[in-house]
Design a protein around this motif. Structure first.
Motif, PDB file in Angstrom:
ATOM      1  N   PRO A   4       0.825  -1.220   0.000  1.00 40.24           N
ATOM      2  CA  PRO A   4       0.000   0.000   0.000  1.00 40.24           C
ATOM      3  C   PRO A   4       0.854   1.264   0.000  1.00 40.24           C
ATOM      4  O   PRO A   4       1.934   1.313   0.582  1.00 40.24           O
ATOM      5  CB  PRO A   4      -0.800  -0.120   1.308  1.00 40.24           C
ATOM      6  N   LYS A   5       0.361   2.298  -0.677  1.00 37.48           N
ATOM      7  CA  LYS A   5       1.076   3.581  -0.688  1.00 37.48           C
ATOM      8  C   LYS A   5       1.132   4.190   0.704  1.00 37.48           C
ATOM      9  O   LYS A   5       2.121   4.814   1.089  1.00 37.48           O
ATOM     10  CB  LYS A   5       0.380   4.554  -1.649  1.00 37.48           C
ATOM     11  N   THR A   6       0.042   4.036   1.437  1.00 32.65           N
ATOM     12  CA  THR A   6      -0.029   4.567   2.796  1.00 32.65           C
ATOM     13  C   THR A   6      -0.119   3.404   3.774  1.00 32.65           C
ATOM     14  O   THR A   6      -1.029   2.576   3.674  1.00 32.65           O
ATOM     15  CB  THR A   6      -1.253   5.487   2.978  1.00 32.65           C
ATOM     16  N   ARG A   7       0.821   3.313   4.689  1.00 31.82           N
ATOM     17  CA  ARG A   7       0.827   2.234   5.667  1.00 31.82           C
ATOM     18  C   ARG A   7       0.172   2.686   6.969  1.00 31.82           C
ATOM     19  O   ARG A   7       0.025   3.885   7.221  1.00 31.82           O
ATOM     20  CB  ARG A   7       2.257   1.751   5.923  1.00 31.82           C
ATOM     21  N   HIS A   8      -0.192   1.703   7.787  1.00 33.40           N
ATOM     22  CA  HIS A   8      -0.920   1.990   9.018  1.00 33.40           C
ATOM     23  C   HIS A   8      -0.023   1.732  10.224  1.00 33.40           C
ATOM     24  O   HIS A   8       0.385   0.593  10.473  1.00 33.40           O
ATOM     25  CB  HIS A   8      -2.199   1.153   9.080  1.00 33.40           C
ATOM     26  N   LEU A   9       0.286   2.792  10.944  1.00 39.64           N
ATOM     27  CA  LEU A   9       1.193   2.722  12.085  1.00 39.64           C
ATOM     28  C   LEU A   9       0.488   2.099  13.287  1.00 39.64           C
ATOM     29  O   LEU A   9      -0.517   2.626  13.774  1.00 39.64           O
ATOM     30  CB  LEU A   9       1.697   4.123  12.446  1.00 39.64           C
ATOM     31  N   MET A  10       1.028   0.985  13.774  1.00 41.99           N
ATOM     32  CA  MET A  10       0.472   0.313  14.954  1.00 41.99           C
ATOM     33  C   MET A  10       1.204   0.719  16.234  1.00 41.99           C
ATOM     34  O   MET A  10       0.583   0.844  17.295  1.00 41.99           O
ATOM     35  CB  MET A  10       0.537  -1.202  14.781  1.00 41.99           C
ATOM     36  N   ALA A  11       2.518   0.893  16.142  1.00 43.76           N
ATOM     37  CA  ALA A  11       3.296   1.225  17.344  1.00 43.76           C
ATOM     38  C   ALA A  11       4.617   1.858  16.936  1.00 43.76           C
ATOM     39  O   ALA A  11       5.193   1.513  15.901  1.00 43.76           O
ATOM     40  CB  ALA A  11       3.552  -0.019  18.184  1.00 43.76           C
ATOM     41  N   ARG A  12       5.077   2.775  17.779  1.00 41.20           N
ATOM     42  CA  ARG A  12       6.400   3.385  17.583  1.00 41.20           C
ATOM     43  C   ARG A  12       6.990   3.689  18.949  1.00 41.20           C
ATOM     44  O   ARG A  12       6.340   4.298  19.801  1.00 41.20           O
ATOM     45  CB  ARG A  12       6.317   4.660  16.763  1.00 41.20           C
ATOM     46  N   ALA A  13       8.213   3.230  19.179  1.00 45.67           N
ATOM     47  CA  ALA A  13       8.883   3.499  20.447  1.00 45.67           C
ATOM     48  C   ALA A  13       9.189   4.982  20.577  1.00 45.67           C
ATOM     49  O   ALA A  13       9.497   5.662  19.589  1.00 45.67           O
ATOM     50  CB  ALA A  13      10.178   2.690  20.539  1.00 45.67           C
ATOM     51  N   GLY A  14       9.092   5.483  21.807  1.00 46.89           N
ATOM     52  CA  GLY A  14       9.464   6.863  22.091  1.00 46.89           C
ATOM     53  C   GLY A  14      10.713   6.897  22.952  1.00 46.89           C
ATOM     54  O   GLY A  14      11.147   5.883  23.490  1.00 46.89           O
TER      55      GLY A  14
END
Length: 221
Positions: A65-75
């Motif tokens: 997909p051109k646009t992906r779906h962010l599930m998690a990102r470490a901070g």
């Protein structure tokens, strides 16, 4: 993904200049927050664990997909555990699903960033979602970095894999950089895997889920 060792003779490294360029390029991948489907018989429960980032996308066609779906990102967090406001985790308030089996995966180490090292370390984030099971599910990541104060850093590259998830089952997604024991001693390993969580009595048993390579071509629409 390829293993990256603590011993500098074995690690995959990248110079600070190249790393900065690579990180700048990663920002070009379009993404939006993951949105759960409505609860239905064609969903599974998924726990996402990462010290880098995780995107999750159903593949209704054989393309990325051109646009992906962010599930998690470490901070980033400082030594006292205080989160850095400029590098927040996602989601800020992790989701919890009632009835999800106990966690099976080990805790993930904190990662020293490759740039602006004095501004905290990337700390694990854990969150849970419903995901659809009526199409193959692609898990992808921009990769991970363990910075150093020398001229090189340990790097896990971008990666993506496709999994077939079963309705009504529970899973654990494990993505990022973590230590493993080898005959030569401890090494850092790049992880992108899913395990099904089977509950036997009071014990949660992780069962690896087979993966296949992600499509190479991007979707036109």
């Amino acid at each position: 993904m390829e293993q990256v060792g603590f011993s500098r003779m074995h690690i995959k490294t990248i110079s600070g200049l190249l790393l900065a360029s690579a990180l700048a390029g990663c920002g070009g991948i379009a993404s939006i927050p993951y949105v759960e489907p409505a609860l239905s018989p064609e969903t599974a429960r998924v726990r996402v664990i990462t010290n880098s980032d995780v995107f999750g996308d159903s593949l209704t066609t054989n393309c990325i997909p051109k646009t992906r779906h962010l599930m998690a990102r470490a901070g980033r967090q400082f030594d006292n555990g205080q989160p850095h406001e400029s590098y927040p985790q996602f989601p800020l308030q992790p989701h919890k699903i009632v009835g999800m089996p106990d966690r099976s995966a080990p805790g993930m180490i904190k990662l020293q960033p490759g740039i602006r090292m004095a501004e905290g370390m990337y700390a694990e984030v854990e969150t849970e979602y419903l995901v659809p099971t009526n199409a193959p599910f692609m898990v992808s990541t921009l990769g991970a970095v363990m910075g150093s104060y020398g001229s090189t850093d340990s790097v896990c590259p971008m990666d993506a894999k496709v999994f077939e998830l079963k309705a009504g089952k529970d899973y654990e997604v494990f993505v990022g950089m973590h230590p493993v024991q080898t005959p030569a001693g401890p090494r850092l390993s790049c992880a992108l895997s899913i395990r099904r969580l089977a509950v036997i009595g009071k014990v949660t048993v992780p069962i690896p889920v087979d993966a296949r390579p992600a499509p190479k071509d991007g979707c036109k629409n």
